[in-house]
Design a protein around this motif. Sequence first.
Motif, mmCIF file in Angstrom:
data_model
loop_
_atom_site.group_PDB
_atom_site.id
_atom_site.type_symbol
_atom_site.label_atom_id
_atom_site.label_comp_id
_atom_site.label_asym_id
_atom_site.label_seq_id
_atom_site.Cartn_x
_atom_site.Cartn_y
_atom_site.Cartn_z
ATOM 1 N N LEU B 224 -30.716 -58.338 -24.779
ATOM 2 C CA LEU B 224 -31.746 -59.354 -25.038
ATOM 3 C C LEU B 224 -33.152 -58.770 -25.001
ATOM 4 N N HIS B 225 -33.408 -57.902 -24.029
ATOM 5 C CA HIS B 225 -34.789 -57.493 -23.764
ATOM 6 C C HIS B 225 -35.052 -56.009 -23.974
ATOM 7 N N GLY B 226 -33.998 -55.209 -24.151
ATOM 8 C CA GLY B 226 -34.146 -53.763 -24.193
ATOM 9 C C GLY B 226 -34.223 -53.214 -22.779
ATOM 10 N N LEU B 227 -33.564 -52.084 -22.518
ATOM 11 C CA LEU B 227 -33.536 -51.530 -21.159
ATOM 12 C C LEU B 227 -33.158 -50.061 -21.211
ATOM 13 N N ASN B 228 -34.021 -49.213 -20.657
ATOM 14 C CA ASN B 228 -33.730 -47.783 -20.564
ATOM 15 C C ASN B 228 -33.364 -47.419 -19.140
ATOM 16 N N ASP B 229 -32.452 -46.452 -18.997
ATOM 17 C CA ASP B 229 -32.082 -46.029 -17.652
ATOM 18 C C ASP B 229 -33.218 -45.217 -17.055
ATOM 19 N N GLY B 230 -33.726 -45.653 -15.933
ATOM 20 C CA GLY B 230 -34.842 -44.985 -15.277
ATOM 21 C C GLY B 230 -34.477 -44.598 -13.865
ATOM 22 N N SER B 231 -35.464 -44.157 -13.117
ATOM 23 C CA SER B 231 -35.211 -43.798 -11.714
ATOM 24 C C SER B 231 -36.487 -43.976 -10.905
ATOM 25 N N LEU B 232 -36.307 -43.962 -9.590
ATOM 26 C CA LEU B 232 -37.461 -43.996 -8.694
ATOM 27 C C LEU B 232 -38.176 -42.655 -8.766
ATOM 28 N N ARG B 233 -39.495 -42.667 -8.789
ATOM 29 C CA ARG B 233 -40.233 -41.409 -8.675
ATOM 30 C C ARG B 233 -40.236 -40.980 -7.211
ATOM 31 N N ALA B 234 -40.335 -39.668 -7.007
ATOM 32 C CA ALA B 234 -40.310 -39.136 -5.639
ATOM 33 C C ALA B 234 -41.449 -39.730 -4.807
ATOM 34 N N ASP B 235 -42.635 -39.873 -5.418
ATOM 35 C CA ASP B 235 -43.761 -40.389 -4.641
ATOM 36 C C ASP B 235 -43.579 -41.873 -4.311
ATOM 37 N N GLU B 236 -42.890 -42.605 -5.184
ATOM 38 C CA GLU B 236 -42.610 -44.017 -4.871
ATOM 39 C C GLU B 236 -41.671 -44.123 -3.674
ATOM 40 N N LEU B 237 -40.651 -43.249 -3.672
ATOM 41 C CA LEU B 237 -39.677 -43.280 -2.579
ATOM 42 C C LEU B 237 -40.340 -42.886 -1.256
ATOM 43 N N VAL B 238 -41.190 -41.867 -1.290
ATOM 44 C CA VAL B 238 -41.892 -41.423 -0.073
ATOM 45 C C VAL B 238 -42.753 -42.565 0.487
ATOM 46 N N GLN B 239 -43.467 -43.225 -0.430
ATOM 47 C CA GLN B 239 -44.319 -44.340 -0.024
ATOM 48 C C GLN B 239 -43.491 -45.479 0.585
ATOM 49 N N ALA B 240 -42.370 -45.784 -0.064
ATOM 50 C CA ALA B 240 -41.524 -46.883 0.409
ATOM 51 C C ALA B 240 -40.891 -46.535 1.753
ATOM 52 N N GLU B 241 -40.467 -45.275 1.907
ATOM 53 C CA GLU B 241 -39.854 -44.890 3.187
ATOM 54 C C GLU B 241 -40.861 -45.003 4.325
ATOM 55 N N ALA B 242 -42.121 -44.651 4.039
ATOM 56 C CA ALA B 242 -43.157 -44.768 5.064
ATOM 57 C C ALA B 242 -43.392 -46.237 5.424
ATOM 58 N N LEU B 243 -43.467 -47.092 4.399
ATOM 59 C CA LEU B 243 -43.682 -48.522 4.650
ATOM 60 C C LEU B 243 -42.500 -49.160 5.381
#
Lengths: 96, 258
Positions: B224-243
Amino acid sequence: MHGEYKMPGGKLVVIDLTVRDGRLAGVQLSGDFFLEPDSALDTINRALEGQSEHADEAALAASVRDALAADVMMYGLSPEAVAVAVRRALHREPAA
Amino acid sequence: MMRTDWRDHDWQLIHTAPQSPTLHMALDDVLTHEVGAGRRAPTLRIWEWAAPAVVIGRFQSLRNEVDGEAARRHGIEVVRRVSGGGAMFIEPGNTITYSIYAPQSLVKGLSFQEAYAFFDAWVLEALGELGIKAWYQPLNDITSEGGKIAGAAQVHRGGAVLHHVTMAYDIDAAKMLDVLRIGREKLSDKGTVSAAKRVDPLRSQTGLPREAVIERMIATFRRLHGLNDGSLRADELVQAEALALTKFSSPTWIGDVA
């Protein structure tokens, strides 16, 4: 003291409070409603703090509405629903 | 700002190995911010749970909603999310949870009620393909003839909106009622007094493994909307783990509404 009100077409609105010298104290609003920004929760609690235990629904709703900035978003919640929950909390017999 | 359409965006899929409840809370915070700042393309994230949890809404009272002693006894972690709405009872394998991180332009001009239904229209389509007649029940539920299937919540940050949903795939209703305090007032306009009966999970309605339901949902979104397989960026994961450590695990945040 504890009061709950399921706003018709809205969400559950809960008030916990005590009364000191005829005035509302330690007011805490909670529930499964949507409110943004989330700091508006404290704004509502502070608006109710110190109100007379005899304030009617209209007066309580007005004090909540007047305290909120124009850009506050409420979904499943309204100043009137908060006022009903406050009155329900106050109508309960205080714990002996 | 012009209203945009799903197809105006390059949708990314994130579907990783199981993560902890607090990390899920933090990822919602970080990814909404990243989409709002224009550093990440609009994203669909499918959650996998590493541990059981009760997730309470931003404005729910911890003591009114959760029996803390029962939660400890069952080894269930209690976390608070960034959005409003009600408590969710999560056991790995029993729910299907997803987040949509979208630019606000996608729902520009829509009422809240319209925006909730808009974000989940693809799910109703996917459920229909699985033989479930489901519809949106305002304010924020997906329901079926058998009962409630899912609950949604939204939060707006900067230029982005987070829309996340938990669907019941299977449910241990007895355990849920042991841990959650579900009051009568909440059920007063639901037409039933049995909280357990309010939920009719996807497992009984589809007869399919959870993974197959998720696969179908992803395929429907993609079509329906189009979707590409993506991933978390390393800096996003680091930020989330800290939070997850500093904010979402802290008693101050979890007990913010006592």
